[in-house]
Design an enzyme around this catalytic site. Structure first.
Site, short mmCIF file in Angstrom:
data_model
loop_
_atom_site.label_atom_id
_atom_site.label_comp_id
_atom_site.label_asym_id
_atom_site.label_seq_id
_atom_site.Cartn_x
_atom_site.Cartn_y
_atom_site.Cartn_z
N TYR A 1 17.06 5.44 11.15
CA TYR A 1 16.68 4.75 9.81
C TYR A 1 17.51 4.25 8.95
CZ TYR A 1 14.07 4.48 5.33
OH TYR A 1 13.41 3.90 4.10
N HIS B 1 8.12 13.65 2.74
CA HIS B 1 9.26 14.08 1.98
C HIS B 1 8.92 15.30 1.34
CE1 HIS B 1 10.29 9.61 2.51
NE2 HIS B 1 11.46 10.29 2.86
N LYS C 1 18.47 0.23 7.89
CA LYS C 1 18.46 -0.23 6.60
C LYS C 1 19.83 -0.72 6.14
CE LYS C 1 14.50 0.82 4.95
NZ LYS C 1 13.87 -0.31 4.54
N ARG D 1 19.37 17.28 -3.83
CA ARG D 1 18.76 16.03 -3.84
C ARG D 1 18.55 15.52 -5.38
NH1 ARG D 1 20.13 16.65 0.66
NH2 ARG D 1 18.88 16.51 2.56
N THR E 1 17.52 6.25 -4.62
CA THR E 1 17.74 7.64 -4.23
C THR E 1 16.26 8.02 -3.68
OG1 THR E 1 18.40 9.76 -5.05
CG2 THR E 1 17.22 8.68 -6.70
N ARG F 1 0.80 -1.27 -0.04
CA ARG F 1 -0.01 0.00 -0.24
C ARG F 1 0.80 1.23 0.15
NH1 ARG F 1 -5.19 -1.20 3.87
NH2 ARG F 1 -6.30 -2.64 2.54
N GLY F 2 2.16 1.05 0.14
CA GLY F 2 2.81 2.16 0.04
C GLY F 2 3.41 2.84 -1.25
N SER G 1 17.90 2.49 1.11
CA SER G 1 17.78 4.07 0.94
C SER G 1 19.05 4.74 0.90
CB SER G 1 16.92 4.79 2.07
OG SER G 1 17.08 6.17 2.18
N SER G 2 19.09 5.90 0.04
CA SER G 2 20.51 6.61 -0.16
C SER G 2 21.03 7.10 1.22
CB SER G 2 20.50 7.46 -1.04
OG SER G 2 19.44 8.52 -1.08
N CYS G 3 19.97 7.20 2.19
CA CYS G 3 20.36 7.68 3.50
C CYS G 3 21.56 6.95 4.34
CB CYS G 3 19.39 8.11 4.43
SG CYS G 3 18.60 6.83 5.17
O1 GFB Z 1 12.61 14.93 1.54
P1 GFB Z 1 13.22 15.30 2.82
O2 GFB Z 1 12.24 15.43 4.03
O3 GFB Z 1 14.40 14.35 3.35
O4 GFB Z 1 13.99 16.77 2.95
P2 GFB Z 1 15.87 14.23 3.17
C1 GFB Z 1 14.79 17.10 1.86
C2 GFB Z 1 15.19 18.64 1.68
O5 GFB Z 1 13.89 19.49 1.61
C3 GFB Z 1 15.46 19.22 3.15
C4 GFB Z 1 13.97 20.28 2.49
O6 GFB Z 1 16.78 19.90 3.17
C5 GFB Z 1 14.36 19.80 3.78
O7 GFB Z 1 14.78 20.87 4.80
N1 GFB Z 1 12.50 21.07 2.53
C6 GFB Z 1 12.16 22.13 2.19
C7 GFB Z 1 11.25 20.19 3.16
N2 GFB Z 1 10.88 22.35 2.38
C8 GFB Z 1 10.41 21.11 3.01
C9 GFB Z 1 9.00 20.66 3.37
O8 GFB Z 1 7.92 21.26 3.26
N3 GFB Z 1 9.06 19.18 3.71
C10 GFB Z 1 10.04 18.55 3.69
N4 GFB Z 1 10.05 16.98 4.23
N5 GFB Z 1 11.32 18.87 3.41
C11 GFB Z 1 15.12 11.92 4.02
C12 GFB Z 1 15.53 11.08 5.20
O9 GFB Z 1 16.18 12.85 4.09
O10 GFB Z 1 15.09 11.38 2.84
C13 GFB Z 1 14.83 9.53 5.14
O11 GFB Z 1 15.26 11.55 6.53
C14 GFB Z 1 15.05 8.98 3.83
O12 GFB Z 1 15.92 8.84 5.91
C15 GFB Z 1 14.73 9.97 2.59
O13 GFB Z 1 16.54 8.31 3.36
C16 GFB Z 1 14.78 9.40 1.41
O14 GFB Z 1 16.26 13.92 1.88
O15 GFB Z 1 16.59 15.26 3.82
#
Ligand code: GFB
Length: 326
Positions: A138, A181, A142, A211, A166, A14-15, A109-111
């Site tokens: 996390y 995200h 992983k 990213r 990614t 479902r994800g 995950s790439s993290c």
């Molecule tokens: O996608 P995201 O939440 O995760 O954030 P990561 C990516 C970037 O977008 C960060 C910025 O620099 C956030 O500060 N950003 C700007 C925002 N506005 C927003 C917003 O409204 N919401 C969010 N969520 N971000 C995750 C990991 O890291 O990536 C997980 O925490 C996983 O473990 C995932 O690996 C793929 O890319 O930073």
């Protein structure tokens, strides 16, 4: 996995990832897919998982179940992120070994890479430095899953493949502003601001982190390609899956604003974390294995925005405008 009647278990159907995997497998003619909702099977419970494997005896497994979220969810629910993900992976991998699963694909995950690893990130950089603190729980779970697959292969001769995608996006993503995200969060923020005629949208951090984004149907395609044509011994510990191109969060915001049609201002909330400065995968290995991403970022966002608007219409009709959809 060339027999279209082979029994395939998709954990996490479902994800975002599992639903794409199910769509793609059905599209390719696989007709014996086994799925369970969280209410039917709690993957963190070992006995329940073993009983399910005993009864269903799947031949192939896609391990796409996980507790996932964006930067804020990762740093808020640290205990749940490490516990649930370790338990889900350990239970499914152990049960797959016990029941003689022919091949398993484990999604990471790439993290998992160190915060300051050189870019683009090569598979060899695993465990070469400290992790990004916002998602360390996390990432550790992983990494444990990668090592479980590797050492089960080495000790028991299993055929368990690990892949490291990614940042992913697409239909069925989580659009909750606290836990999502960045890409779905931005679609929703710009869409709501446009509909409500707001002059500005507030985004997190500085906008400077870079990213890489992969459309989830492309990931599903890569996973099926690997399951059909490669074994764990061809892949070694794991293989990266991405586009090989990244952009800044500011550039992403401008692209999404233009697709959605938001014309106001973007304000950056610098009290929110930036996370890792850059996460760009080296995709030369998966490219050499005969796979390349197909969907351009703009095209993928247009398709995701279309899906989001349709799902909003659907939930409005059910009186649940911002309901969680998984
Ligand atoms: O996608 P995201 O939440 O995760 O954030 P990561 C990516 C970037 O977008 C960060 C910025 O620099 C956030 O500060 N950003 C700007 C925002 N506005 C927003 C917003 O409204 N919401 C969010 N969520 N971000 C995750 C990991 O890291 O990536 C997980 O925490 C996983 O473990 C995932 O690996 C793929 O890319 O930073």
């Amino acid at each position: 996995m060339n027999n279209k009647l082979a029994k395939i278990f998709i954990a996490g159907h479902r994800g975002l990832v599992g639903s794409a995997m199910q769509r793609k497998l059905e599209e390719k003619g696989y007709r014996n897919l086994v799925v369970r909702s969280h209410a039917e099977l709690d993957l963190t419970r070992q006995e329940a998982v073993e009983a399910f494997f005993d009864k269903e005896r799947p031949e192939y497994v896609f391990l796409a179940a996980a507790r996932v979220g964006g930067i804020l969810a990762n740093s808020t629910y640290k205990a749940e992120f490490i516990y649930d993900n370790i338990m889900i992976a350990a239970n499914i991998i152990q049960a797959s070994y016990q029941c003689g699963v022919k091949k398993l694909l484990n999604l990471g995950s790439s993290c998992i890479y160190p915060k300051y690893a050189p870019q683009p990130l090569k598979e060899d950089y695993l465990l070469s430095g400290k992790l990004e603190p916002t998602n360390e729980p996390y990432a550790i779970a992983k990494i444990a899953a990668i090592k479980l697959c590797r050492y089960y292969n080495e000790q028991y001769g299993t055929n368990f493949i690990s892949v490291m995608p990614t940042n992913l996006f697409g239909p069925n993503d989580n659009f909750d502003l606290e836990t999502s995200h960045v890409l779905p969060a931005l679609i929703r923020k710009f869409h709501d601001a446009k509909v409500e005629e707001k002059a500005q949208v507030v985004l997190w951090g500085t906008g400077t982190p870079r990213r890489e984004f992969l459309y989830v149907d492309d990931l599903a395609d890569a996973c099926i390609h690997l399951m059909q044509n490669f074994d764990a011994r061809d892949i070694e510990e794991f293989v990266n899956i991405g586009t090989g191109e990244d952009i800044t969060i500011k550039e992403l915001a401008e692209l999404i604003a233009s697709i959605v049609g938001f014309k106001g201002d973007i304000v950056w909330d610098r009290d929110k974390p930036d996370g890792t400065p850059q996460k760009l995968l080296d995709v030369s290995r998966i490219n050499k294995m005969g796979w390349k991403a197909k969907t351009g970022l703009k095209q993928g966002i247009i398709q995701t925005y279309q899906w989001y608007k349709e799902s909003q219409e659907g939930s409005k009709a059910h009186g649940d405008r911002h309901g969680k959809r998984d």
